[in-house]
Design a protein around this motif. Structure first.
Motif, PDB file in Angstrom:
ATOM      1  N   GLU A  73       4.795   1.606   1.015  1.00  0.00           N
ATOM      2  CA  GLU A  73       5.253   0.254   1.333  1.00  0.00           C
ATOM      3  C   GLU A  73       5.984  -0.379   0.151  1.00  0.00           C
ATOM      4  O   GLU A  73       5.761  -0.010  -1.005  1.00  0.00           O
ATOM      5  CB  GLU A  73       4.072  -0.640   1.734  1.00  0.00           C
ATOM      6  CG  GLU A  73       3.406  -0.227   3.038  1.00  0.00           C
ATOM      7  CD  GLU A  73       2.246  -1.126   3.404  1.00  0.00           C
ATOM      8  OE1 GLU A  73       1.846  -1.107   4.582  1.00  0.00           O
ATOM      9  OE2 GLU A  73       1.722  -1.841   2.511  1.00  0.00           O
ATOM     10  N   GLY A 102       4.658   0.452  -3.488  1.00  0.00           N
ATOM     11  CA  GLY A 102       3.350   1.072  -3.449  1.00  0.00           C
ATOM     12  C   GLY A 102       3.417   2.556  -3.771  1.00  0.00           C
ATOM     13  O   GLY A 102       4.501   3.126  -3.977  1.00  0.00           O
ATOM     14  N   ARG A 159      -0.043  -7.631   6.032  1.00  0.00           N
ATOM     15  CA  ARG A 159      -0.439  -7.940   4.652  1.00  0.00           C
ATOM     16  C   ARG A 159      -0.518  -9.454   4.428  1.00  0.00           C
ATOM     17  O   ARG A 159      -0.632  -9.917   3.303  1.00  0.00           O
ATOM     18  CB  ARG A 159       0.566  -7.326   3.673  1.00  0.00           C
ATOM     19  CG  ARG A 159       0.747  -5.819   3.843  1.00  0.00           C
ATOM     20  CD  ARG A 159      -0.466  -5.023   3.406  1.00  0.00           C
ATOM     21  NE  ARG A 159      -0.329  -3.628   3.806  1.00  0.00           N
ATOM     22  CZ  ARG A 159      -0.992  -3.082   4.827  1.00  0.00           C
ATOM     23  NH1 ARG A 159      -1.849  -3.809   5.528  1.00  0.00           N
ATOM     24  NH2 ARG A 159      -0.809  -1.826   5.140  1.00  0.00           N
ATOM     25  N   GLN A 168       0.848  -1.182   0.000  1.00  0.00           N
ATOM     26  CA  GLN A 168       0.000   0.000   0.000  1.00  0.00           C
ATOM     27  C   GLN A 168       0.891   1.242   0.000  1.00  0.00           C
ATOM     28  O   GLN A 168       2.085   1.160  -0.274  1.00  0.00           O
ATOM     29  CB  GLN A 168      -0.951  -0.055   1.195  1.00  0.00           C
ATOM     30  CG  GLN A 168      -1.889  -1.255   1.130  1.00  0.00           C
ATOM     31  CD  GLN A 168      -2.916  -1.284   2.258  1.00  0.00           C
ATOM     32  OE1 GLN A 168      -3.119  -0.310   2.977  1.00  0.00           O
ATOM     33  NE2 GLN A 168      -3.579  -2.427   2.412  1.00  0.00           N
ATOM     34  N   ALA A 169       0.323   2.388   0.295  1.00  0.00           N
ATOM     35  CA  ALA A 169       1.076   3.641   0.241  1.00  0.00           C
ATOM     36  C   ALA A 169       2.315   3.578   1.123  1.00  0.00           C
ATOM     37  O   ALA A 169       2.247   3.142   2.278  1.00  0.00           O
ATOM     38  CB  ALA A 169       0.188   4.803   0.669  1.00  0.00           C
TER      39      ALA A 169
END
Length: 378
Positions: free
Chosen positions: A36, A79, A131, A33-34
């Motif tokens: 990452e 990400g 995750r 995600q952001a």
């Protein structure tokens, strides 16, 4: 097949519950995600802190989890918002972040960071979110890393980019043990040339502390362990003396005080037992001795008589050897590549991920220094 943006199914060693063998499972690893990055883990060491969580700490909220925190790998995808890394970068995951923005990161007095899993969840040793999923159930990410998996996802503030030529199956040990011990001597204790040191416990961290004392110029380095078979290994890393407490009928701190005309200048406790921490302090010269707690435990209180400190001793703690994580790991990899740092010599066994329980048994039985697990092909 391009895996960026997709869920990856891979193998991981899952600790479903405390005090039980790990199970090799098929897990799902979500895309980063952001801020990452998703990393393909190539190799990982097995560290005593993994065993501590599994067999000693056994926090009820710390399972199921993928253990492992001493790894190295290759960035698979990134990400949104990630600018520091790109696919193909060789990296080492970090269990201590370095955001470079918080008050801790900006201070030269500490290597701690206000961000990352340790800020609020050091007792559980994992964040509530991860995750990883397995059999429809969320699996925790141990110490923010989880290197006992073919893939892991990490915030970019907890990843160090390293020399692409560095052998990942060697420098993975710089993700914890070697930096922790070496740095405790040079960064935390600040061992001085010509000084006398004592190192308690000769696992990988203790041997790295011996190496750090030597690098700092100590003239006498006394290695202390209840296993005499470690004497020669300690001397290979720089120890000048070896003492086995079982060979003496008096407290080992008294033995060391008598050996050194009043106590050592520096002592480093690399065992993780509170009674050894006190002994290490009492082994120091009372007027100026510095003792550093390196071994991890959070299960017992520790007691000391005030006079043992009032007289002039200093008692300190060291996490990850005092290294600012991103900067320190990159520096240590460079030192290794420049042949200024021993790393290969810590590795006594090489195994594959499906042999993880054998590796854990080796460490439990004190039959290894470090086992390196081959996790994924490069």
């Amino acid at each position: 097949m391009d895996t960026a943006g997709k869920v990856i199914k891979c193998k991981a060693a899952v600790a479903w519950e405390p005090n039980k063998p790990l199970v090799i499972e098929d897990i799902e690893v979500a895309p980063p995600q952001a801020n990452e990055v998703r990393i393909k883990i190539v190799a990982t060491g097995v560290c005593h802190t993994d065993l501590y969580h599994l067999f000693e700490g056994m926090h009820k909220d710390g399972f199921p989890a993928v253990l492992g925190h001493e790894g190295a790998g290759i960035v698979e995808s990134v990400g949104p918002g990630v600018s520091e890394f790109q696919p193909g970068d060789r990296v080492i995951p970090l269990f201590i972040s370095q955001c470079r923005e918080c008050r801790f990161c900006k201070s030269p007095k500490t290597n701690q960071c206000e961000k990352g899993w340790a800020a609020d969840h050091y007792d559980v040793m994992a964040l509530a979110d991860s995750r990883f999923t397995c059999k429809g159930k969320k699996v925790l990410q141990f110490m923010g890393t989880s290197t006992f998996s073919e893939y892991t996802v990490m915030n970019q503030i907890a990843v160090a980019k390293i020399d692409p030529a560095a052998p990942l199956d060697k420098v993975c040990l710089l993700g914890c043990g070697v930096c922790t011990g070496f740095g405790a001597a040079v960064n935390t204790a600040k061992v001085e040339p010509g000084s006398t040191c004592a190192v308690f416990g000769l696992g990988a961290v203790g041997l790295a502390a011996v190496m750090g004392c030597k690098d700092a110029g100590a003239k006498r380095i006394i290695a202390v362990d209840i296993n005499s078979e470690k004497a020669e290994k300690a001397k290979a890393f720089g120890a000048t003396d070896f003492v086995n407490p079982k060979d003496h009928n008096k407290p080992i701190n008294q033995v060391l005080v008598e050996m050194t005309n009043g106590g050592v200048d520096y002592s480093l406790e690399c065992v993780g037992k509170v009674e050894v921490m006190r002994t290490a302090l009492e082994s120091c010269m009372e007027a100026w001795g510095v003792s550093v707690i390196v071994g991890w435990t959070d299960m017992h209180d520790i007691a000391i008589r005030p006079g043992h400190l009032i007289c002039g001793r200093t008692w300190k703690g060291s996490m990850f050897g005092g290294f600012k994580s991103k900067d320190g790991v990159a520096q240590m990899v460079k030192a290794y590549m420049d042949k200024k740092l021993m790393v290969d010599e810590f590795i006594t066994h090489n195994m594959t991920l499906d042999q993880i329980n054998n590796a854990i048994d080796l460490m439990k039985d004190c039959k290894c220094i470090r086992t390196v697990m081959s996790v994924s092909p490069q």
